[in-house]
Motif scaffolding. Structure first.
Motif, PDB file in Angstrom:
ATOM      1  N   THR A  25       0.828  -1.197   0.000  1.00 53.32           N
ATOM      2  CA  THR A  25       0.000   0.000   0.000  1.00 53.32           C
ATOM      3  C   THR A  25       0.865   1.252   0.000  1.00 53.32           C
ATOM      4  OG1 THR A  25      -1.720  -1.193   1.223  1.00 53.32           O
ATOM      5  CG2 THR A  25      -1.868   1.205   1.207  1.00 53.32           C
ATOM      6  N   LEU A  26       1.957   1.237   0.773  1.00 50.49           N
ATOM      7  CA  LEU A  26       2.861   2.382   0.812  1.00 50.49           C
ATOM      8  C   LEU A  26       3.576   2.585  -0.518  1.00 50.49           C
ATOM      9  CD1 LEU A  26       4.388   2.010   4.396  1.00 50.49           C
ATOM     10  CD2 LEU A  26       2.735   3.719   3.601  1.00 50.49           C
ATOM     11  N   LEU A  27       3.892   1.492  -1.200  1.00 48.44           N
ATOM     12  CA  LEU A  27       4.486   1.609  -2.544  1.00 48.44           C
ATOM     13  C   LEU A  27       3.544   2.373  -3.471  1.00 48.44           C
ATOM     14  CD1 LEU A  27       6.016  -1.961  -3.150  1.00 48.44           C
ATOM     15  CD2 LEU A  27       7.259   0.155  -2.673  1.00 48.44           C
ATOM     16  N   ASN A  28       2.260   2.046  -3.402  1.00 49.72           N
ATOM     17  CA  ASN A  28       1.266   2.727  -4.241  1.00 49.72           C
ATOM     18  C   ASN A  28       1.116   4.192  -3.843  1.00 49.72           C
ATOM     19  OD1 ASN A  28       0.656   0.472  -5.783  1.00 49.72           O
ATOM     20  ND2 ASN A  28      -0.905  -0.252  -4.353  1.00 49.72           N
TER      21      ASN A  28
ATOM     22  N   LEU B   6      -0.005   9.822   8.763  1.00 50.42           N
ATOM     23  CA  LEU B   6      -0.099   8.927   7.617  1.00 50.42           C
ATOM     24  C   LEU B   6      -1.445   9.088   6.920  1.00 50.42           C
ATOM     25  CD1 LEU B   6       1.294   6.766   5.960  1.00 50.42           C
ATOM     26  CD2 LEU B   6       0.425   5.037   7.550  1.00 50.42           C
ATOM     27  N   ILE B   7      -2.501   9.265   7.692  1.00 50.51           N
ATOM     28  CA  ILE B   7      -3.821   9.491   7.106  1.00 50.51           C
ATOM     29  C   ILE B   7      -3.822  10.765   6.267  1.00 50.51           C
ATOM     30  CG2 ILE B   7      -6.146  10.284   7.701  1.00 50.51           C
ATOM     31  CD1 ILE B   7      -6.374   8.132   9.701  1.00 50.51           C
ATOM     32  N   ARG B   8      -3.155  11.822   6.761  1.00 47.60           N
ATOM     33  CA  ARG B   8      -3.097  13.078   6.006  1.00 47.60           C
ATOM     34  C   ARG B   8      -2.383  12.890   4.666  1.00 47.60           C
ATOM     35  NH1 ARG B   8      -2.632  15.457  11.232  1.00 47.60           N
ATOM     36  NH2 ARG B   8      -0.346  15.355  11.182  1.00 47.60           N
TER      37      ARG B   8
ATOM     38  N   ASP C 182      -8.779   8.692  -2.777  1.00 45.29           N
ATOM     39  CA  ASP C 182      -9.718   7.592  -3.027  1.00 45.29           C
ATOM     40  C   ASP C 182      -9.235   6.272  -2.438  1.00 45.29           C
ATOM     41  OD1 ASP C 182     -11.418   9.263  -4.441  1.00 45.29           O
ATOM     42  OD2 ASP C 182     -10.392   8.889  -6.337  1.00 45.29           O
ATOM     43  N   PHE C 183      -8.242   6.338  -1.556  1.00 42.17           N
ATOM     44  CA  PHE C 183      -7.637   5.101  -1.037  1.00 42.17           C
ATOM     45  C   PHE C 183      -8.669   4.163  -0.434  1.00 42.17           C
ATOM     46  CE2 PHE C 183      -6.082   3.126   2.974  1.00 42.17           C
ATOM     47  CZ  PHE C 183      -5.398   2.072   2.407  1.00 42.17           C
TER      48      PHE C 183
END
Length: 220
Positions: free
Chosen positions: A21-24, A144-146, A154-155
């Motif tokens: 997810t972080l890669l994306n 991280l949410i920010r 759109d995550f």
């Protein structure tokens, strides 16, 4: 407030899922390049590495330490903070090889987790790395949410769509397995392995338990 726990509406199933997810997310941030997921014994504390263009066009190399759990405790014990400290030291002191085969030094370390990091853990880790002041930064919980809100708004909708597609796929797969299980009853000698262990309860299955007075049924 910044209390303990996971700030995300859904928990990541695994650290590997969080890494992907972080890669994306990184791929959506302007200025980020050369993103790599490092795996195996040569990662030396680094889970993800990437480069970022500085204000004068220079390239800064970042290493991410990804944790799918809360980071607490002091670095004097085998706590989560102690593990992060060791990884940060490794990441800053060892080079990594980029996709072009060049050996690169790490300039900054980012500790990324969807959970809250306790202030005592941050102070403890930063204090041990005082000789590298400013080279380690914590991105956790609300911060991280920010980042998701800014670069991937759109995550959560994308995640919900992905879960829906997975559920549809699983339902189709289960339907095929049920058909095979029916056939297997006609051919007891067929070895279908683990698949015959699946048991399916239809979604409209109901079991109604009415209320009874047990003292009247079973008087003492």
């Amino acid at each position: 407030g910044s209390m303990g726990g996971n700030f995300f509406p859904q928990k990541f199933a695994s650290e590997a899922r969080l890494q992907q997810t972080l890669l994306n997310l990184l791929a959506r941030i302007p200025g980020v390049s050369n993103i790599q997921l490092l795996q195996g014994t040569l990662e030396a504390g680094k889970d993800i590495v990437f480069s970022f263009a500085g204000p004068m066009g220079e390239h800064l190399n970042y290493a991410c330490i990804v944790k799918n759990k809360e980071i607490t405790g002091k670095v004097t014990s085998m706590s989560a903070a102690h593990v992060v400290l060791q990884q940060a030291r490794q990441a800053l002191s060892t080079k990594y090889t980029d996709n072009a085969g060049a050996d690169l030094s790490v300039h900054r370390v980012l500790v990324v987790t969807p959970f809250h990091v306790t202030p005592s853990a941050i102070r403890s880790i930063s204090g041990e790395l005082s000789e590298r002041a400013g080279q380690i930064h914590f991105i956790s919980g609300e911060e991280l949410i920010r980042l998701f809100q800014r670069h991937w708004p759109d995550f959560f909708a994308d995640e919900a769509a992905a879960l829906f597609r997975y559920a549809e796929s699983a339902e189709r797969s289960l339907g095929e397995q049920l058909e095979i299980t029916k056939i297997s009853k006609l051919y007891p000698a067929a070895d279908l392995g683990e698949i015959t262990k699946f048991q399916y309860v239809p979604t409209d299955f109901r079991f109604v338990l009415r209320k009874y007075d047990l003292d009247r049924l079973f008087p003492l």
